[in-house]
Design an enzyme around this catalytic site. Structure first.
Site, mmCIF file in Angstrom:
data_model
loop_
_atom_site.group_PDB
_atom_site.id
_atom_site.type_symbol
_atom_site.label_atom_id
_atom_site.label_comp_id
_atom_site.label_asym_id
_atom_site.label_seq_id
_atom_site.Cartn_x
_atom_site.Cartn_y
_atom_site.Cartn_z
ATOM 1 N N HIS A 29 0.964 -1.233 0.035
ATOM 2 C CA HIS A 29 -0.134 -0.033 -0.089
ATOM 3 C C HIS A 29 0.975 1.263 -0.038
ATOM 4 O O HIS A 29 2.023 1.305 0.312
ATOM 5 C CB HIS A 29 -0.806 -0.045 1.125
ATOM 6 C CG HIS A 29 -1.790 -1.097 1.386
ATOM 7 N ND1 HIS A 29 -2.890 -1.014 2.253
ATOM 8 C CD2 HIS A 29 -1.920 -2.075 0.702
ATOM 9 C CE1 HIS A 29 -3.703 -2.044 1.931
ATOM 10 N NE2 HIS A 29 -3.132 -2.750 1.055
ATOM 11 N N GLU B 211 0.846 3.916 1.899
ATOM 12 C CA GLU B 211 1.567 4.201 3.068
ATOM 13 C C GLU B 211 2.608 3.360 3.524
ATOM 14 O O GLU B 211 3.571 3.910 4.202
ATOM 15 C CB GLU B 211 0.209 4.348 4.145
ATOM 16 C CG GLU B 211 -0.852 5.118 3.890
ATOM 17 C CD GLU B 211 -1.977 4.439 2.993
ATOM 18 O OE1 GLU B 211 -3.217 4.842 3.074
ATOM 19 O OE2 GLU B 211 -1.697 3.235 2.475
ATOM 20 N N CYS C 82 -6.196 1.748 6.020
ATOM 21 C CA CYS C 82 -6.667 0.485 6.334
ATOM 22 C C CYS C 82 -6.244 0.021 7.602
ATOM 23 O O CYS C 82 -5.242 0.933 8.235
ATOM 24 C CB CYS C 82 -6.633 -0.597 5.444
ATOM 25 S SG CYS C 82 -4.953 -1.024 5.145
ATOM 26 N N CYS D 251 -2.429 -0.309 7.540
ATOM 27 C CA CYS D 251 -1.720 1.072 7.494
ATOM 28 C C CYS D 251 -1.706 1.815 8.626
ATOM 29 O O CYS D 251 -0.751 2.244 9.161
ATOM 30 C CB CYS D 251 -2.199 2.017 6.130
ATOM 31 S SG CYS D 251 -1.880 0.997 4.765
#
Length: 154
Positions: free
Chosen positions: A58, A60, A88, A91
């Site tokens: 992801h 992040e 999420c 993260c």
């Protein structure tokens, strides 16, 4: 840069640019940027899960990994993270573990977001650090980008 709002918009616009690049790679269009106290960009990236065959890639996570590697540290206490979508659970916990001071996100994720929706990681007893959270900068642009991406995949 004149003030906090101007700076925030500038860095969020960079995160949106990373989201656009992710979309062009056929990734879910999410982008992120990490900035230090002097407003220097330390790391920026977009989702790369498909490209790297890595479900943890992801935006992040990628910017956190790169910032820590670049700075040779495991903590980012005086840094800000700008992302185009509410983080999420994975993260959000990474943001907590690394000690990010400020988290800015453009739009909520009512299905998978875990900051203001879902399990609200930062309110959990297992969360040891809660960043300052700000949202809504370029919300509409981020929403349009995501909706367009997913509508084209259906």
């Amino acid at each position: 840069m004149e003030n906090t709002t101007t700076k925030t918009k500038y860095f969020m616009k960079l995160a949106l640019s990373e989201a656009e690049k992710a979309k062009d790679r056929d990734e879910v269009p999410v982008g992120a940027v990490i900035v230090n106290q002097k407003n220097e960009i330390i790391s920026s990236n977009g989702n790369r899960m498909r490209e790297l065959n890595d479900p943890t890639a992801h935006a992040e996570i990628l910017v956190i990994r790169n910032a820590c590697k670049t700075l040779k540290t495991t903590k980012l206490f005086d840094f800000s993270l700008f992302t185009t979508l509410e983080p999420c659970a994975m993260c959000a916990m990474a943001i907590s573990l690394v000690g990010i001071k400020n988290l800015y996100f453009a739009t909520e994720d009512k299905k998978k977001g875990c900051v203001e929706n879902g399990i609200r990681i930062f309110s959990s007893n297992s969360c040891h650090h809660e960043p300052n959270v700000f949202n809504g900068f370029y919300k509409k642009e981020s929403e349009v980008l995501l909706k367009k991406f997913f509508s084209q995949r259906r």
